[in-house]
Write a protein that holds these residues in place. Structure first.
Motif, PDB file in Angstrom:
ATOM      1  N   ALA A   2      -3.472   7.774   0.276  1.00 12.04           N
ATOM      2  CA  ALA A   2      -4.175   7.036   1.328  1.00 12.04           C
ATOM      3  C   ALA A   2      -5.189   7.924   2.033  1.00 12.04           C
ATOM      4  CB  ALA A   2      -3.180   6.461   2.330  1.00 12.04           C
ATOM      5  N   ALA A   3      -4.826   9.182   2.245  1.00 13.54           N
ATOM      6  CA  ALA A   3      -5.759  10.107   2.889  1.00 13.54           C
ATOM      7  C   ALA A   3      -7.008  10.280   2.032  1.00 13.54           C
ATOM      8  CB  ALA A   3      -5.088  11.443   3.131  1.00 13.54           C
ATOM      9  N   LYS A   4      -6.821  10.377   0.731  1.00 10.68           N
ATOM     10  CA  LYS A   4      -7.970  10.527  -0.161  1.00 10.68           C
ATOM     11  C   LYS A   4      -8.813   9.256  -0.176  1.00 10.68           C
ATOM     12  CE  LYS A   4      -9.347  11.725  -4.774  1.00 10.68           C
ATOM     13  NZ  LYS A   4      -8.961  12.154  -6.096  1.00 10.68           N
ATOM     14  N   TRP A   5      -8.158   8.107  -0.210  1.00 12.34           N
ATOM     15  CA  TRP A   5      -8.883   6.837  -0.247  1.00 12.34           C
ATOM     16  C   TRP A   5      -9.676   6.594   1.028  1.00 12.34           C
ATOM     17  CZ3 TRP A   5      -4.132   3.624  -2.190  1.00 12.34           C
ATOM     18  CH2 TRP A   5      -3.911   3.910  -3.543  1.00 12.34           C
ATOM     19  N   THR A   6      -9.164   7.051   2.173  1.00 18.42           N
ATOM     20  CA  THR A   6      -9.844   6.783   3.444  1.00 18.42           C
ATOM     21  C   THR A   6     -10.705   7.941   3.914  1.00 18.42           C
ATOM     22  OG1 THR A   6      -7.947   7.572   4.720  1.00 18.42           O
ATOM     23  CG2 THR A   6      -8.032   5.205   4.241  1.00 18.42           C
ATOM     24  N   ALA A  15      -3.093   8.847  12.195  1.00 19.99           N
ATOM     25  CA  ALA A  15      -3.427   8.072  10.999  1.00 19.99           C
ATOM     26  C   ALA A  15      -2.526   6.847  10.878  1.00 19.99           C
ATOM     27  CB  ALA A  15      -3.310   8.943   9.755  1.00 19.99           C
ATOM     28  N   MET A  16      -1.228   7.019  11.148  1.00 19.68           N
ATOM     29  CA  MET A  16      -0.310   5.893  11.015  1.00 19.68           C
ATOM     30  C   MET A  16      -0.548   4.827  12.079  1.00 19.68           C
ATOM     31  SD  MET A  16       1.163   6.516   8.257  1.00 19.68           S
ATOM     32  CE  MET A  16       2.468   5.315   8.179  1.00 19.68           C
ATOM     33  N   ALA A  17      -1.200   5.176  13.160  1.00 18.66           N
ATOM     34  CA  ALA A  17      -1.542   4.206  14.199  1.00 18.66           C
ATOM     35  C   ALA A  17      -2.870   3.518  13.915  1.00 18.66           C
ATOM     36  CB  ALA A  17      -1.588   4.893  15.565  1.00 18.66           C
ATOM     37  N   PHE A  21      -6.148   2.981   7.997  1.00 18.25           N
ATOM     38  CA  PHE A  21      -5.355   3.943   7.242  1.00 18.25           C
ATOM     39  C   PHE A  21      -4.009   3.349   6.871  1.00 18.25           C
ATOM     40  CE2 PHE A  21      -2.112   7.141   6.793  1.00 18.25           C
ATOM     41  CZ  PHE A  21      -2.679   7.954   5.819  1.00 18.25           C
ATOM     42  N   LYS A  22      -3.356   2.661   7.817  1.00 18.12           N
ATOM     43  CA  LYS A  22      -2.032   2.073   7.556  1.00 18.12           C
ATOM     44  C   LYS A  22      -2.094   1.094   6.391  1.00 18.12           C
ATOM     45  CE  LYS A  22       2.315   1.331   8.803  1.00 18.12           C
ATOM     46  NZ  LYS A  22       2.935   0.757   7.652  1.00 18.12           N
ATOM     47  N   ARG A  23      -3.160   0.322   6.292  1.00 19.86           N
ATOM     48  CA  ARG A  23      -3.323  -0.617   5.184  1.00 19.86           C
ATOM     49  C   ARG A  23      -3.385   0.136   3.853  1.00 19.86           C
ATOM     50  NH1 ARG A  23      -7.271  -3.096   7.108  1.00 19.86           N
ATOM     51  NH2 ARG A  23      -8.889  -1.776   6.240  1.00 19.86           N
ATOM     52  N   GLU A  24      -4.163   1.220   3.817  1.00 19.66           N
ATOM     53  CA  GLU A  24      -4.265   2.012   2.587  1.00 19.66           C
ATOM     54  C   GLU A  24      -2.961   2.753   2.298  1.00 19.66           C
ATOM     55  OE1 GLU A  24      -6.698   1.771   0.384  1.00 19.66           O
ATOM     56  OE2 GLU A  24      -7.486   0.252   1.745  1.00 19.66           O
ATOM     57  N   PHE A  25      -2.272   3.195   3.335  1.00 17.94           N
ATOM     58  CA  PHE A  25      -0.978   3.842   3.166  1.00 17.94           C
ATOM     59  C   PHE A  25       0.010   2.870   2.520  1.00 17.94           C
ATOM     60  CE2 PHE A  25       3.282   4.871   4.610  1.00 17.94           C
ATOM     61  CZ  PHE A  25       3.377   6.220   4.315  1.00 17.94           C
ATOM     62  N   ASP A  26       0.049   1.640   3.018  1.00 14.14           N
ATOM     63  CA  ASP A  26       0.947   0.629   2.450  1.00 14.14           C
ATOM     64  C   ASP A  26       0.577   0.315   1.003  1.00 14.14           C
ATOM     65  OD1 ASP A  26       2.386   0.519   4.797  1.00 14.14           O
ATOM     66  OD2 ASP A  26       1.320  -1.251   5.566  1.00 14.14           O
ATOM     67  N   ARG A  27      -0.716   0.283   0.720  1.00 14.76           N
ATOM     68  CA  ARG A  27      -1.166   0.043  -0.660  1.00 14.76           C
ATOM     69  C   ARG A  27      -0.720   1.181  -1.572  1.00 14.76           C
ATOM     70  NH1 ARG A  27      -6.415   0.309  -3.884  1.00 14.76           N
ATOM     71  NH2 ARG A  27      -7.191   1.773  -2.329  1.00 14.76           N
ATOM     72  N   ALA A  28      -0.846   2.413  -1.105  1.00 16.20           N
ATOM     73  CA  ALA A  28      -0.409   3.574  -1.895  1.00 16.20           C
ATOM     74  C   ALA A  28       1.099   3.541  -2.107  1.00 16.20           C
ATOM     75  CB  ALA A  28      -0.816   4.868  -1.194  1.00 16.20           C
ATOM     76  N   ARG A  29       1.842   3.176  -1.076  1.00 19.13           N
ATOM     77  CA  ARG A  29       3.302   3.104  -1.193  1.00 19.13           C
ATOM     78  C   ARG A  29       3.714   2.071  -2.238  1.00 19.13           C
ATOM     79  NH1 ARG A  29       6.510   2.461   4.197  1.00 19.13           N
ATOM     80  NH2 ARG A  29       5.094   0.701   4.335  1.00 19.13           N
TER      81      ARG A  29
END
Length: 70
Positions: A2-6, A15-17, A21-29
């Motif tokens: 997610a960090a790389k994507w954003t 970032a989690m707030a 970023f949270k949307r991309e984090f969830d997508r990566a998960r």
């Protein structure tokens, strides 16, 4: 991932707030959850040392396995 994507430079808590970023984090998960896992037990440290980059090249995982010195 997610960090790389954003491309963010925030601390983890920031970032989690962040909704983007949270949307991309969830997508990566979800992507990680969908992956299959396999392992090979290699007892010889030298063989393991050679096998890891070979497997990374064969499986085209260079994005995640850079083998840079830390």
């Amino acid at each position: 991932m997610a960090a790389k994507w954003t491309g963010h430079a925030m601390r983890r808590s920031e970032a989690m707030a962040d909704p983007d970023f949270k949307r991309e984090f969830d997508r990566a998960r979800e992507k990680i959850r969908s992956l299959d896992v396999a392992y090979v037990e290699i007892g010889n440290p030298l063989v393991l040392h050679v096998f890891e980059p070979y497997a990374a090249l064969e499986l085209d995982t260079g994005e995640c396995n850079t083998f840079d010195t830390h």
